[in-house]
Design a protein around this motif. Structure first.
Motif, PDB file in Angstrom:
ATOM      1  N   PHE A  69       0.844  -1.189   0.000  1.00  0.00           N
ATOM      2  CA  PHE A  69       0.000   0.000   0.000  1.00  0.00           C
ATOM      3  C   PHE A  69       0.881   1.242   0.000  1.00  0.00           C
ATOM      4  O   PHE A  69       1.867   1.312   0.746  1.00  0.00           O
ATOM      5  N   ILE A  70       0.523   2.214  -0.819  1.00  0.00           N
ATOM      6  CA  ILE A  70       1.160   3.528  -0.782  1.00  0.00           C
ATOM      7  C   ILE A  70       0.119   4.490  -0.232  1.00  0.00           C
ATOM      8  O   ILE A  70      -0.926   4.704  -0.842  1.00  0.00           O
ATOM      9  N   ALA A  71       0.388   5.035   0.942  1.00  0.00           N
ATOM     10  CA  ALA A  71      -0.601   5.882   1.613  1.00  0.00           C
ATOM     11  C   ALA A  71       0.108   6.765   2.629  1.00  0.00           C
ATOM     12  O   ALA A  71       1.291   6.579   2.929  1.00  0.00           O
ATOM     13  N   ALA A  72      -0.627   7.736   3.155  1.00  0.00           N
ATOM     14  CA  ALA A  72      -0.091   8.595   4.202  1.00  0.00           C
ATOM     15  C   ALA A  72       0.235   7.744   5.431  1.00  0.00           C
ATOM     16  O   ALA A  72      -0.284   6.637   5.603  1.00  0.00           O
ATOM     17  N   ARG A  73       1.079   8.269   6.285  1.00  0.00           N
ATOM     18  CA  ARG A  73       1.505   7.481   7.443  1.00  0.00           C
ATOM     19  C   ARG A  73       0.705   7.805   8.704  1.00  0.00           C
ATOM     20  O   ARG A  73       1.167   7.521   9.815  1.00  0.00           O
ATOM     21  N   GLN A  74      -0.481   8.381   8.551  1.00  0.00           N
ATOM     22  CA  GLN A  74      -1.285   8.709   9.719  1.00  0.00           C
ATOM     23  C   GLN A  74      -1.540   7.467  10.553  1.00  0.00           C
ATOM     24  O   GLN A  74      -1.706   6.355  10.038  1.00  0.00           O
ATOM     25  N   LYS A  75      -1.596   7.655  11.841  1.00  0.00           N
ATOM     26  CA  LYS A  75      -1.556   6.540  12.785  1.00  0.00           C
ATOM     27  C   LYS A  75      -2.655   5.514  12.566  1.00  0.00           C
ATOM     28  O   LYS A  75      -2.393   4.329  12.438  1.00  0.00           O
ATOM     29  N   GLY A  76      -3.918   5.943  12.510  1.00  0.00           N
ATOM     30  CA  GLY A  76      -5.012   4.982  12.387  1.00  0.00           C
ATOM     31  C   GLY A  76      -4.954   4.181  11.101  1.00  0.00           C
ATOM     32  O   GLY A  76      -5.233   2.976  11.093  1.00  0.00           O
ATOM     33  N   LEU A  77      -4.589   4.811  10.010  1.00  0.00           N
ATOM     34  CA  LEU A  77      -4.495   4.129   8.719  1.00  0.00           C
ATOM     35  C   LEU A  77      -3.375   3.107   8.746  1.00  0.00           C
ATOM     36  O   LEU A  77      -3.510   1.994   8.229  1.00  0.00           O
ATOM     37  N   ARG A  78      -2.274   3.442   9.364  1.00  0.00           N
ATOM     38  CA  ARG A  78      -1.126   2.539   9.431  1.00  0.00           C
ATOM     39  C   ARG A  78      -1.490   1.245  10.151  1.00  0.00           C
ATOM     40  O   ARG A  78      -1.198   0.149   9.679  1.00  0.00           O
ATOM     41  N   GLU A  79      -2.149   1.367  11.302  1.00  0.00           N
ATOM     42  CA  GLU A  79      -2.507   0.171  12.054  1.00  0.00           C
ATOM     43  C   GLU A  79      -3.559  -0.667  11.340  1.00  0.00           C
ATOM     44  O   GLU A  79      -3.522  -1.895  11.367  1.00  0.00           O
ATOM     45  N   SER A  80      -4.515   0.007  10.694  1.00  0.00           N
ATOM     46  CA  SER A  80      -5.587  -0.724  10.015  1.00  0.00           C
ATOM     47  C   SER A  80      -5.054  -1.537   8.841  1.00  0.00           C
ATOM     48  O   SER A  80      -5.497  -2.662   8.598  1.00  0.00           O
ATOM     49  N   ILE A  81      -4.105  -0.999   8.097  1.00  0.00           N
ATOM     50  CA  ILE A  81      -3.530  -1.730   6.971  1.00  0.00           C
ATOM     51  C   ILE A  81      -2.886  -3.023   7.451  1.00  0.00           C
ATOM     52  O   ILE A  81      -3.125  -4.106   6.900  1.00  0.00           O
ATOM     53  N   LEU A  82      -2.066  -2.926   8.479  1.00  0.00           N
ATOM     54  CA  LEU A  82      -1.333  -4.103   8.952  1.00  0.00           C
ATOM     55  C   LEU A  82      -2.243  -5.105   9.647  1.00  0.00           C
ATOM     56  O   LEU A  82      -1.986  -6.307   9.638  1.00  0.00           O
ATOM     57  N   GLU A  83      -3.334  -4.606  10.236  1.00  0.00           N
ATOM     58  CA  GLU A  83      -4.272  -5.508  10.920  1.00  0.00           C
ATOM     59  C   GLU A  83      -5.162  -6.252   9.933  1.00  0.00           C
ATOM     60  O   GLU A  83      -5.380  -7.467  10.059  1.00  0.00           O
ATOM     61  N   ILE A  84      -5.693  -5.545   8.947  1.00  0.00           N
ATOM     62  CA  ILE A  84      -6.661  -6.145   8.023  1.00  0.00           C
ATOM     63  C   ILE A  84      -5.968  -6.926   6.912  1.00  0.00           C
ATOM     64  O   ILE A  84      -6.407  -8.010   6.539  1.00  0.00           O
ATOM     65  N   PHE A  85      -4.882  -6.380   6.384  1.00  0.00           N
ATOM     66  CA  PHE A  85      -4.130  -7.064   5.323  1.00  0.00           C
ATOM     67  C   PHE A  85      -2.816  -7.586   5.921  1.00  0.00           C
ATOM     68  O   PHE A  85      -1.759  -6.974   5.749  1.00  0.00           O
ATOM     69  N   LYS A  86      -2.915  -8.689   6.627  1.00  0.00           N
ATOM     70  CA  LYS A  86      -1.748  -9.247   7.310  1.00  0.00           C
ATOM     71  C   LYS A  86      -0.681  -9.651   6.288  1.00  0.00           C
ATOM     72  O   LYS A  86      -0.982 -10.216   5.246  1.00  0.00           O
ATOM     73  N   GLY A  87       0.565  -9.350   6.626  1.00  0.00           N
ATOM     74  CA  GLY A  87       1.658  -9.663   5.722  1.00  0.00           C
ATOM     75  C   GLY A  87       1.852  -8.649   4.616  1.00  0.00           C
ATOM     76  O   GLY A  87       2.681  -8.856   3.726  1.00  0.00           O
ATOM     77  N   SER A  88       1.095  -7.563   4.648  1.00  0.00           N
ATOM     78  CA  SER A  88       1.222  -6.534   3.621  1.00  0.00           C
ATOM     79  C   SER A  88       2.311  -5.533   4.020  1.00  0.00           C
ATOM     80  O   SER A  88       2.875  -5.594   5.123  1.00  0.00           O
ATOM     81  N   TYR A  89       2.582  -4.603   3.118  1.00  0.00           N
ATOM     82  CA  TYR A  89       3.583  -3.570   3.356  1.00  0.00           C
ATOM     83  C   TYR A  89       2.941  -2.206   3.173  1.00  0.00           C
ATOM     84  O   TYR A  89       2.099  -2.019   2.300  1.00  0.00           O
ATOM     85  N   HIS A  90       3.369  -1.273   4.006  1.00  0.00           N
ATOM     86  CA  HIS A  90       2.831   0.082   3.941  1.00  0.00           C
ATOM     87  C   HIS A  90       3.974   1.030   3.582  1.00  0.00           C
ATOM     88  O   HIS A  90       4.835   1.322   4.412  1.00  0.00           O
ATOM     89  N   GLY A  91       3.977   1.491   2.337  1.00  0.00           N
ATOM     90  CA  GLY A  91       4.948   2.490   1.908  1.00  0.00           C
ATOM     91  C   GLY A  91       4.384   3.877   2.112  1.00  0.00           C
ATOM     92  O   GLY A  91       3.314   4.201   1.594  1.00  0.00           O
ATOM     93  N   TYR A  92       5.080   4.708   2.869  1.00  0.00           N
ATOM     94  CA  TYR A  92       4.574   6.046   3.144  1.00  0.00           C
ATOM     95  C   TYR A  92       4.634   6.907   1.883  1.00  0.00           C
ATOM     96  O   TYR A  92       5.629   6.899   1.159  1.00  0.00           O
ATOM     97  N   CYS A  93       3.569   7.629   1.638  1.00  0.00           N
ATOM     98  CA  CYS A  93       3.520   8.547   0.498  1.00  0.00           C
ATOM     99  C   CYS A  93       4.538   9.662   0.718  1.00  0.00           C
ATOM    100  O   CYS A  93       4.500  10.370   1.732  1.00  0.00           O
ATOM    101  N   LEU A  94       5.448   9.812  -0.224  1.00  0.00           N
ATOM    102  CA  LEU A  94       6.526  10.780  -0.066  1.00  0.00           C
ATOM    103  C   LEU A  94       6.011  12.213  -0.107  1.00  0.00           C
ATOM    104  O   LEU A  94       6.562  13.101   0.554  1.00  0.00           O
ATOM    105  N   ARG A  95       4.958  12.450  -0.858  1.00  0.00           N
ATOM    106  CA  ARG A  95       4.404  13.807  -0.920  1.00  0.00           C
ATOM    107  C   ARG A  95       3.902  14.242   0.455  1.00  0.00           C
ATOM    108  O   ARG A  95       4.187  15.345   0.922  1.00  0.00           O
ATOM    109  N   TYR A  96       3.137  13.367   1.121  1.00  0.00           N
ATOM    110  CA  TYR A  96       2.636  13.701   2.456  1.00  0.00           C
ATOM    111  C   TYR A  96       3.784  13.816   3.457  1.00  0.00           C
ATOM    112  O   TYR A  96       3.749  14.655   4.371  1.00  0.00           O
TER     113      TYR A  96
END
Length: 589
Positions: free
Chosen positions: A310-337
């Protein structure tokens, strides 16, 4: 990164005078120049003005004339207004802005929603306004009163009203009267819009019936008020799962509809690096709860077992939800944000030019394929500001720097794919919700058909953009020397010396092969020396075959979108409460 700078001449201390032709001119005062480009934020612009003129931010108003029109002053009050001013002057070298100091009105003088203009004194009284007669249009169509905005002309109580409001309420309404008229009209429209929201259950059923494999669902609050709506068109049947890389971009965009709210989007990059719409949702606000709900629905829509990035902002709630719902996924922080956060946290401490330089080094650090190149870029930032360096090192580079990130982001650094999606449907954001969603559906239907038809004429093995990239890398091969070390490991000498391991897919020490999914020039040199075909070593997602699979299934029409369905009281869906936005209405340009 920035476009051509604009020299902004800032004037203050003078007065506006009306000429015989009705145009305005500015006489007297002081003038200073500031260079502005599209990377400058509004807060930085105001900070420079306060330091330049010694004014208070709370009492300063910034205005300008649109080129060719010196009758109406436009107010700059946020980042979008500043960018709009730059667009108006894209063909100019200079622009003029005027700094107007506004009086601070005591908060208990008036209970009106809107603030007074700078020329309204405390002794003025607002004439009573009889409740106007409002003719409400068909609830399915956007009412012109809602789309219209009220604007202050030359910072006085005169207003520029659209013709239909003038006919209803007369030509000489003052600012407060017009704002109250808008409030009353919104209250009356609230009742008619309930019919629109009552169609949502039927509308969602029709989407899933006419488009098997699609997902359409909505949620309500405890009082049956509309809360959120999620739509995805058969992403798991073809589209994303079958044809796109396992890479999703999450973004949000504020809606300018009657009920405001947010559009949450999940988009993907197809084989030609164009936007593929995976899912979208209409929610009342961007918050942790709504993002969590959106991701839960998204998981049901894509139903893929492979690991996602996932490429998305690194806001706290979004970060935890990605890793909780899509286990084993990766969260790449959006460089613009990330860059915006850095600038915001360093606000007022550095000039605009210095901040721009640090952002350039940040992008270099993020794009660097190797840790040593990353360190070189951040050391350059350290030479400018130890505070900025520490901020960057504490921002979890393993989630945004190419040299450390473990997921497959295919060298995509930002999540603004969502903006590209919204730009295609932005003309629908003022429509009632069912009509707005249907316009979005129509846009997606057209996009899928057009791209499928275009790809039928492609004769290349890869999509056009990937063919071009592969060709550019192939042109670099003639200057390289290939030296075999073993049957599978090769040394390639050129401007640098790199190592290729052909037993390990996409493995070159330059990291270009791994980052993009296309063979780098070093890999192509080795492939050619072994009599192999470079196309066999490209990501399968870049093939024309996969691209056609992405757009193989059409989005079908939804009949009777405007049909009114009667529900019993236990199933009635109520529209969200209408509220008139606080503060001065902004001009719609």
């Amino acid at each position: 990164m920035a476009t051509k700078g604009l020299i902004v001449i800032c004037q203050s201390g003078g007065e506006f005078e009306t000429e015989k032709d009705g145009s305005l001119s500015y006489r007297g005062g002081d003038a200073h120049a500031i260079e502005v480009d599209d990377q400058m934020m509004f807060d930085d612009f105001k900070t420079e003005l306060t330091e330049m003129f010694g004014f208070s931010v709370s009492t300063m108003s910034i205005k300008y004339f649109v080129p060719g029109n010196r009758n109406t002053l436009i107010t700059v009050s946020d980042d979008e207004d500043l960018k709009r001013m730059l667009k108006f002057h894209v063909d100019s070298i200079t622009a003029y802005v005027y700094i107007v100091m506004e009086e601070i009105v005591a908060p208990d003088v008036s209970n009106m929603t809107a603030s007074r203009s700078s020329r309204t004194t405390l002794s003025e009284e607002v004439p009573p306004l009889d409740q106007p007669r409002v003719v409400v249009n068909d609830c399915i169509q956007p009412n012109s009163l809602l789309a219209a905005s009220v604007d202050i002309v030359d910072d006085t109580n005169q207003i520029d009203l659209p013709p239909d409001i003038k006919r209803e309420y007369g030509m000489d309404l003052n600012y407060h009267q017009a704002w109250r008229a808008k409030e009353i009209a919104m209250e009356q429209l609230q009742g008619s819009y309930k019919d629109v929201y009552s169609q949502l259950p039927f509308f969602c059923d029709m989407i899933t019936e006419t488009n098997p494999g699609s997902l359409a669902t909505f949620a309500t609050k405890e009082d049956s008020t509309f809360h959120r709506l999620f739509i995805s068109f058969h992403a798991s049947w073809s589209g994303f799962v079958q044809g796109c890389r396992p890479l999703l971009f999450l973004d949000s965009t504020p809606l300018k509809s009657k009920y405001q709210g947010m559009l949450l989007t999940a988009t993907a990059a197809d084989g030609d690096d164009s936007v593929f719409p995976v899912a979208f949702a209409v929610v009342d606000a961007e918050n942790n709860d709504n993002w969590h709900w959106f991701l839960l629905q998204l998981k049901s829509a894509v139903s893929t077992s492979c690991s996602l990035t996932f490429i998305a902002a690194r806001q706290k709630g979004l970060r935890e939800s990605i890793l909780e719902i899509f286990k084993g996924s990766y969260h790449g922080y959006c460089l613009r944000y990330l860059a915006e956060e850095l600038v915001r946290d360093l606000k007022g401490k550095f000039s605009h030019e210095v901040k721009s330089t640090m952002i350039e080094y940040l992008y270099q650090a993020a794009s660097a394929p190797k840790p040593e190149y990353f360190r070189t870029s951040v050391e350059s930032i350290k030479g400018i500001s130890l505070e900025a360096y520490n901020w960057i090192m504490q921002s979890e580079p393993q989630n945004w720097a190419n040299s450390f990130f473990q997921g497959a982001r295919y060298n995509h650094m930002t999540s603004n794919f969502g903006e590209h999606f919204y730009s295609r449907v932005s003309d629908a954001h003022e429509l009632p919700i069912t009509r707005m969603v249907d316009v979005i559906r129509g846009k997606i239907m057209e996009l899928i058909y057009t791209r499928r038809a275009d790809s039928d004429h492609w004769l290349t093995r890869l999509t056009p953009s990937m063919e071009e990239k592969l060709e550019k890398e192939s042109l670099k091969v003639c200057s390289l020397l290939v030296l075999p070390t073993t049957d599978s490991i090769f040394e390639v000498q050129g401007e640098s010396t790199e190592v290729i391991d052909m037993d390990r897919c996409w493995d070159c020490s330059c990291k270009g092969w791994q980052l993009t999914g296309l063979p780098c020039c070093h890999a192509i040199a080795v492939i050619n020396s072994n009599g192999l075909n470079p196309y066999d070593y490209c990501s399968r997602y870049f093939t024309t075959e996969r691209y056609r699979l992405t757009y193989a299934k059409s989005v079908q029409p939804i009949p009777d979108v405007g049909r009114s369905v009667q529900k019993d009281s236990s199933q009635a869906l109520v529209s969200p409460p209408t509220r008139c936005p606080p503060g001065r209405p902004k001009r719609k340009l």
